[in-house]
Write a protein that holds these residues in place. Structure first.
Motif, mmCIF file in Angstrom:
data_model
loop_
_atom_site.group_PDB
_atom_site.id
_atom_site.type_symbol
_atom_site.label_atom_id
_atom_site.label_comp_id
_atom_site.label_asym_id
_atom_site.label_seq_id
_atom_site.Cartn_x
_atom_site.Cartn_y
_atom_site.Cartn_z
ATOM 1 N N TYR A 1 32.949 77.551 85.215
ATOM 2 C CA TYR A 1 34.231 77.725 84.559
ATOM 3 C C TYR A 1 34.625 76.408 83.905
ATOM 4 O O TYR A 1 34.491 75.346 84.539
ATOM 5 C CB TYR A 1 35.283 78.162 85.583
ATOM 6 N N LEU B 1 35.873 72.800 85.496
ATOM 7 C CA LEU B 1 35.363 72.534 86.844
ATOM 8 C C LEU B 1 34.067 71.730 86.740
ATOM 9 O O LEU B 1 33.280 71.946 85.808
ATOM 10 C CB LEU B 1 35.068 73.838 87.595
ATOM 11 N N ASP C 1 33.141 78.976 90.458
ATOM 12 C CA ASP C 1 34.414 79.688 90.415
ATOM 13 C C ASP C 1 34.160 81.126 90.846
ATOM 14 O O ASP C 1 33.312 81.811 90.272
ATOM 15 C CB ASP C 1 34.992 79.632 89.001
ATOM 16 N N ASN D 1 35.674 77.260 93.958
ATOM 17 C CA ASN D 1 37.067 77.374 93.565
ATOM 18 C C ASN D 1 37.455 78.852 93.493
ATOM 19 O O ASN D 1 36.681 79.674 93.000
ATOM 20 C CB ASN D 1 37.275 76.735 92.187
ATOM 21 N N THR E 1 40.902 81.023 92.122
ATOM 22 C CA THR E 1 42.227 80.996 91.514
ATOM 23 C C THR E 1 42.823 82.383 91.687
ATOM 24 O O THR E 1 42.252 83.368 91.228
ATOM 25 C CB THR E 1 42.147 80.608 90.022
ATOM 26 N N ASP F 1 44.361 75.582 100.053
ATOM 27 C CA ASP F 1 45.111 75.368 98.823
ATOM 28 C C ASP F 1 44.925 73.932 98.347
ATOM 29 O O ASP F 1 44.931 73.009 99.163
ATOM 30 C CB ASP F 1 46.605 75.608 99.057
ATOM 31 N N SER G 1 45.990 73.238 94.598
ATOM 32 C CA SER G 1 46.918 73.058 93.480
ATOM 33 C C SER G 1 47.528 74.397 93.094
ATOM 34 O O SER G 1 47.032 75.461 93.485
ATOM 35 C CB SER G 1 46.228 72.418 92.265
ATOM 36 N N ARG H 1 49.162 76.239 89.470
ATOM 37 C CA ARG H 1 49.548 76.226 88.059
ATOM 38 C C ARG H 1 50.769 77.136 87.949
ATOM 39 O O ARG H 1 50.668 78.339 88.181
ATOM 40 C CB ARG H 1 48.423 76.728 87.156
ATOM 41 N N ARG I 1 49.606 80.551 89.593
ATOM 42 C CA ARG I 1 48.199 80.695 90.003
ATOM 43 C C ARG I 1 47.932 79.657 91.085
ATOM 44 O O ARG I 1 48.173 78.459 90.881
ATOM 45 C CB ARG I 1 47.241 80.453 88.843
ATOM 46 N N ASN J 1 45.289 77.659 93.317
ATOM 47 C CA ASN J 1 43.883 77.258 93.376
ATOM 48 C C ASN J 1 43.543 76.894 94.809
ATOM 49 O O ASN J 1 44.219 76.079 95.434
ATOM 50 C CB ASN J 1 43.620 76.064 92.451
ATOM 51 N N LYS J 2 42.487 77.531 95.300
ATOM 52 C CA LYS J 2 41.984 77.279 96.649
ATOM 53 C C LYS J 2 40.550 76.784 96.525
ATOM 54 O O LYS J 2 39.850 77.154 95.607
ATOM 55 C CB LYS J 2 42.029 78.547 97.496
ATOM 56 N N ARG J 3 40.142 75.982 97.505
ATOM 57 C CA ARG J 3 38.810 75.389 97.461
ATOM 58 C C ARG J 3 38.118 75.594 98.807
ATOM 59 O O ARG J 3 38.722 75.465 99.849
ATOM 60 C CB ARG J 3 38.924 73.904 97.149
#
Length: 171
Positions: free
Chosen positions: A78, A81, A87, A122, A124, A143, A145, A147, A160, A162-164
């Motif tokens: 993506y 990234l 992603d 990632n 989202t 978590d 971040s 958006r 949105r 963002n999880k990792r």
């Protein structure tokens, strides 16, 4: 329910497009808003150049004859990234969530991501998709971040999250 997890193939595209288009039509759980043709779905999520891997969950009936797609999970490159971060997108048949499809798919996806040398995955997720947020948290995503106020096609702002998921040994 007996699930078979296997890599996606181009011939899966029509059935998976139907599955994904039903999710899109229902609304509220995916940021995707436009339906997919089988060809577009194949290129974007199954076998296209930005696809790292894609697995399909096939639900086998008791008699073992045939089966239907219960869901699929795709991992791709993506923009924005790093190359060593995939992603992820997870899609379960409408009415078929909460039955272990996503967890079974994630076991295969995480193993393949490690095999290919990725360091993280990632995800989202729409902030209003409480089921999706809970699923990725159960899988071990954290978590990192948000958006804020990303508009849907109708202008409705939806955050949105963002999880990792860290794939490095010992992480």
């Amino acid at each position: 329910m007996d699930l078979q997890i296997r890599p996606a193939r181009p011939e899966d595209a029509p059935g998976l497009a139907e599955l994904l288009n039903a999710i899109i039509a229902r609304g509220g759980t995916t940021a995707l808003e436009d339906p997919f043709t089988p060809q577009a779905l194949d290129r974007a999520y199954l076998t296209g150049p930005d696809v790292i891997c894609c697995f399909v969950a096939v639900e086998r009936p008791e008699d073992g004859d045939g089966g239907r797609n219960a869901g699929f999970q795709t991992l791709g490159r993506y923009h924005g990234l790093p190359r060593d971060v995939g992603d992820i997108g997870t899609f379960a048949r409408v009415g078929g969530t909460g039955r272990g499809v996503g967890a079974a798919l994630f076991a295969a996806t995480a193993a393949e991501a490690r095999r290919q040398g990725l360091t993280a995955i990632n995800a989202t997720i729409r902030a209003d998709n409480t089921g999706g947020l809970a699923f990725y948290s159960r899988m071990g995503f954290v978590d990192f971040s948000v958006r804020a106020a990303v508009p849907l096609k109708d202008g409705t702002p939806v955050d949105r999250v963002n999880k990792r998921y860290d794939l490095r040994p010992g992480a």
